[in-house]
Design an enzyme around this catalytic site. Structure first.
Site, PDB file in Angstrom:
ATOM      1  N   GLN A 238     -10.361  -3.918  -2.753  1.00  0.00           N
ATOM      2  CA  GLN A 238     -11.527  -3.566  -2.191  1.00  0.00           C
ATOM      3  C   GLN A 238     -12.671  -3.656  -3.094  1.00  0.00           C
ATOM      4  OE1 GLN A 238     -12.028  -1.280   0.871  1.00  0.00           O
ATOM      5  NE2 GLN A 238     -13.946  -2.128   0.126  1.00  0.00           N
TER       6      GLN A 238
ATOM      7  N   ARG B 141     -13.879  -8.557   2.988  1.00  0.00           N
ATOM      8  CA  ARG B 141     -12.421  -8.455   2.554  1.00  0.00           C
ATOM      9  C   ARG B 141     -11.636  -9.563   2.940  1.00  0.00           C
ATOM     10  NH1 ARG B 141     -10.430  -3.011   2.578  1.00  0.00           N
ATOM     11  NH2 ARG B 141      -8.597  -4.247   1.627  1.00  0.00           N
TER      12      ARG B 141
ATOM     13  N   ASP C 234     -17.277   6.874  -0.432  1.00  0.00           N
ATOM     14  CA  ASP C 234     -15.979   6.704   0.243  1.00  0.00           C
ATOM     15  C   ASP C 234     -15.589   8.038   0.806  1.00  0.00           C
ATOM     16  OD1 ASP C 234     -13.343   6.037   0.948  1.00  0.00           O
ATOM     17  OD2 ASP C 234     -12.397   6.261  -1.197  1.00  0.00           O
TER      18      ASP C 234
ATOM     19  N   ARG D  63       0.706  -1.204   0.010  1.00  0.00           N
ATOM     20  CA  ARG D  63       0.137   0.053  -0.091  1.00  0.00           C
ATOM     21  C   ARG D  63       0.848   1.172   0.070  1.00  0.00           C
ATOM     22  NH1 ARG D  63      -5.087   1.540   3.869  1.00  0.00           N
ATOM     23  NH2 ARG D  63      -6.094   0.058   2.140  1.00  0.00           N
TER      24      ARG D  63
ATOM     25  N   CYS E  87     -16.545   1.751   1.612  1.00  0.00           N
ATOM     26  CA  CYS E  87     -15.361   0.884   1.773  1.00  0.00           C
ATOM     27  C   CYS E  87     -14.842   1.299   3.412  1.00  0.00           C
ATOM     28  CB  CYS E  87     -14.362   1.178   0.902  1.00  0.00           C
ATOM     29  SG  CYS E  87     -13.573   2.797   0.960  1.00  0.00           S
TER      30      CYS E  87
HETATM   31  N1   CP Z   1     -11.222   0.075   3.109  1.00  0.00           N
HETATM   32  C1   CP Z   1      -9.958  -0.069   3.368  1.00  0.00           C
HETATM   33  O1   CP Z   1      -9.059  -0.407   2.729  1.00  0.00           O
HETATM   34  O2   CP Z   1      -9.707   0.297   4.742  1.00  0.00           O
HETATM   35  P1   CP Z   1      -8.219   0.420   5.523  1.00  0.00           P
HETATM   36  O3   CP Z   1      -7.768   1.552   5.032  1.00  0.00           O
HETATM   37  O4   CP Z   1      -8.579   0.383   6.902  1.00  0.00           O
HETATM   38  O5   CP Z   1      -7.333  -0.808   4.976  1.00  0.00           O
HETATM   39  N1  NVA Z   2     -10.048   6.760  -1.045  1.00  0.00           N
HETATM   40  C1  NVA Z   2      -9.574   6.377   0.483  1.00  0.00           C
HETATM   41  C2  NVA Z   2      -9.698   4.881   0.480  1.00  0.00           C
HETATM   42  C3  NVA Z   2      -9.322   4.362   1.946  1.00  0.00           C
HETATM   43  C4  NVA Z   2      -9.706   2.913   2.242  1.00  0.00           C
HETATM   44  C5  NVA Z   2      -8.069   6.690   0.544  1.00  0.00           C
HETATM   45  O1  NVA Z   2      -7.322   6.454  -0.371  1.00  0.00           O
HETATM   46  O2  NVA Z   2      -7.567   7.222   1.558  1.00  0.00           O
END
Ligand code: CP
Ligand code: NVA
Length: 298
Positions: free
Chosen positions: A133, A286, A218, A103, A258
């Site tokens: 997701q 998930r 979101d 990530r 999400c």
């Molecule tokens: N929806 C999601 O990816 O949540 P987190 O940011 O908590 O991993």
């Molecule tokens: N769009 C949000 C999603 C978090 C799961 C972000 O990137 O912060």
């Protein structure tokens, strides 16, 4: 040949339906307490350069439940953020691990990591997209509605990474997606779409939710975009998921998010905790879908 999951269309429609079948099986096994350890002896390295609750925990628990092991790594603790090249890091990690979940901010870094690693790389969210997701979300819709083809999803809010993956996923899986956002918040770039779904971008949230089976939102301010907060809050105010908007969709429309949610911003507490909301079933899935992905790739 190793396979990566960097964007939804790294899988085709048939493969995604296969993943969903596997997810049903894994969910059932977990509910019945049936041990299933296909990843015994395997290790997933999980690199996080952004915060996470769901992605981190569901992947870590998923690896454990499949008999494997997960290593939580932050960029700061690795030599990577001290100047060791991505190419060298990818080669070294490939000698120890069986897969990498990452990530981070820049999607191109994830592409470079995958190109230089000899083990599967899974995208756990970048500024561009969030494929794991949306795979879990489409699975949740199939579970709740019995099918996905032709289902209408109204994505209302910021045209961010989640919206981008939704566009890809809906198109690939033959769904109808209406993204409603102000012009300046529209997905940029727009993804290349394959599949026979219908994807449209509109400005009016009430137009998007008309006849919708699913209303999805979101956060308005994604991780890394905090400097735009005040501007986005103003622009997106008319795009809040509230009871009035839910009432404009199909009578039994389901509400998804999400998570994490900012209550009273992009969604009201009344709706998030209301009878249309399936957000916590969505969050649970998930785990099941990602276990299917891990089993398929590792
Ligand atoms: N929806 C999601 O990816 O949540 P987190 O940011 O908590 O991993
Ligand atoms: N769009 C949000 C999603 C978090 C799961 C972000 O990137 O912060």
């Amino acid at each position: 040949m190793k396979r990566d999951l960097l964007a939804i269309n790294d899988f085709n429609q048939e493969e995604i339906l296969g993943l969903f079948e596997k997810s049903v099986d894994l969910k059932e096994k977990r509910q019945k307490g049936i041990e299933h350890l296909p990843l015994k002896g395997k290790t997933l390295g999980m690199i996080f350069n952004k915060h996470s609750t769901r992605t981190r925990i569901s992947f870590e628990v998923g690896m454990f439940e499949l008999g494997g092991h997960a290593l939580f790594l932050t960029g700061d603790q690795l030599q990577l953020n001290r100047g060791e090249t991505l190419k060298d890091s990818a080669q070294v990690l490939s000698r120890y691990l069986n897969g990498i979940l990452i990530r981070t901010y820049d999607h191109n870094e994830v592409i470079a990591l995958a190109e230089n690693a000899t083990i599967p790389v899974i995208n756990g969210l970048t500024d561009l997209n969030h494929p794991v997701q949306i795979l879990a979300d489409i699975f949740t819709i199939k579970e709740k509605l019995g099918g996905i083809e032709g289902v209408k999803v109204a994505y209302v809010g910021d045209g961010n990474n989640v919206a981008y993956s939704w566009m890809m996923g809906a198109s690939l899986m033959g769904m109808h997606l209406a993204v409603a956002c102000p012009k300046s918040c529209q997905p940029d770039p727009v993804p290349q779409l394959c599949g026979n779904g219908k994807v449209e971008i509109v400005e009016d949230p009430f137009e998007a939710v008309q006849n919708a089976d699913i209303i999805y939102t979101d956060v308005w301010i994604s991780m890394g975009q905090e400097k735009d907060e005040e501007n986005k809050k103003k622009l997106l105010h008319p795009y809040q998921i509230n009871q009035k908007l839910v009432d404009a969709a199909k009578k039994d429309a389901l509400v998804m998010h999400c998570l994490p949610a900012h209550r009273e911003m992009e969604i009201t507490t009344e709706v998030l905790d209301g009878k249309h909301s399936i957000v916590f079933d969505q969050a649970e899935n998930r785990l099941h879908v990602q276990k299917a992905i891990l089993e398929a790739l590792l």
